[in-house]
Design a protein around this motif. Structure first.
Motif, short mmCIF file in Angstrom:
data_model
loop_
_atom_site.label_atom_id
_atom_site.label_comp_id
_atom_site.label_asym_id
_atom_site.label_seq_id
_atom_site.Cartn_x
_atom_site.Cartn_y
_atom_site.Cartn_z
N ALA A 77 22.05 11.48 7.56
CA ALA A 77 21.41 12.13 8.71
C ALA A 77 21.60 13.63 8.71
O ALA A 77 21.48 14.28 9.74
N ARG A 78 21.87 14.22 7.58
CA ARG A 78 22.13 15.66 7.53
C ARG A 78 20.86 16.50 7.61
O ARG A 78 20.85 17.57 8.20
N ASP A 79 19.78 16.04 7.00
CA ASP A 79 18.55 16.84 6.94
C ASP A 79 17.46 16.17 7.78
O ASP A 79 16.66 15.39 7.28
N VAL A 80 17.46 16.47 9.08
CA VAL A 80 16.47 15.92 10.01
C VAL A 80 15.74 17.10 10.64
O VAL A 80 16.38 18.01 11.17
N THR A 81 14.42 17.10 10.56
CA THR A 81 13.62 18.17 11.14
C THR A 81 12.54 17.59 12.04
O THR A 81 12.16 16.44 11.89
N VAL A 82 12.05 18.43 12.95
CA VAL A 82 10.98 18.02 13.84
C VAL A 82 9.93 19.12 13.88
O VAL A 82 10.26 20.31 13.82
N ALA A 90 -4.87 14.44 18.17
CA ALA A 90 -4.13 14.60 19.42
C ALA A 90 -2.80 15.30 19.12
O ALA A 90 -2.24 15.13 18.04
N PRO A 91 -2.31 16.10 20.08
CA PRO A 91 -1.02 16.76 19.84
C PRO A 91 0.09 15.73 19.74
O PRO A 91 0.12 14.74 20.48
N GLY A 92 0.98 15.96 18.79
CA GLY A 92 2.05 15.01 18.57
C GLY A 92 3.28 15.65 17.99
O GLY A 92 3.37 16.88 17.84
N VAL A 93 4.23 14.82 17.64
CA VAL A 93 5.51 15.24 17.09
C VAL A 93 5.76 14.45 15.82
O VAL A 93 5.47 13.26 15.74
N GLU A 94 6.31 15.14 14.82
CA GLU A 94 6.67 14.48 13.56
C GLU A 94 8.13 14.76 13.26
O GLU A 94 8.55 15.91 13.23
N VAL A 95 8.90 13.71 13.06
CA VAL A 95 10.30 13.83 12.67
C VAL A 95 10.40 13.44 11.20
O VAL A 95 9.90 12.39 10.79
N THR A 96 11.03 14.30 10.40
CA THR A 96 11.18 14.07 8.96
C THR A 96 12.67 13.96 8.64
O THR A 96 13.46 14.80 9.08
N ILE A 97 13.02 12.94 7.87
CA ILE A 97 14.40 12.76 7.41
C ILE A 97 14.38 12.78 5.89
O ILE A 97 13.63 12.04 5.26
#
Length: 126
Positions: A77-82, A90-97
């Motif tokens: 879980a060290r490299d998590v970005t949003v 549509a506007p949204g959110v993306e979480v990348t691990i």
């Protein structure tokens, strides 16, 4: 009959030399796929939280990290970005691990995995 003596031991050795690496390889592939699936689920959970109307993106990162730490280990879980993105317009959110998973045992070379989770942002009622 004397010429057949000891052949069972040779047969067992030859079969074991082939079968053990195959079984260990299957187990290792299963472990890598388990880690990948768990990371993808954590990224999706973080994206869903970050996409709610009253949450900020940092909450999504924290949720994804907590999910990974609870299921696997903190080191994944060290490299998590949003990021804010468009999800089907549509506007949204993306979480990348991003994580490195050992592919050949605990000390072997690693396979880099990158998984993402997306969610459409909620709109606050007027």
């Amino acid at each position: 009959m004397r010429s057949q003596r000891g052949t069972a031991l040779v047969d067992l050795t030859l079969v074991t030399l082939v079968l053990v690496p195959v079984v260990l390889g299957i187990i290792q592939v299963a472990l890598v796929l388990h880690v990948r699936t768990t990371l993808a689920a954590a990224a999706s959970e973080g994206a869903r939280l970050a996409a709610t109307a009253d949450a900020d993106p940092a909450a999504g990162i924290a949720r994804a990290r907590a999910q990974v730490a609870a299921s696997l280990s903190d080191r994944y879980a060290r490299d998590v970005t949003v990021h804010r993105v468009l999800v089907d317009g549509a506007p949204g959110v993306e979480v990348t691990i991003r994580a490195v998973v050992p592919a050949l045992g605990l000390g072997g070379p690693g396979v880099e995995l990158t998984v993402t989770g997306r969610a459409v942002s909620e709109v606050a009622p007027p």
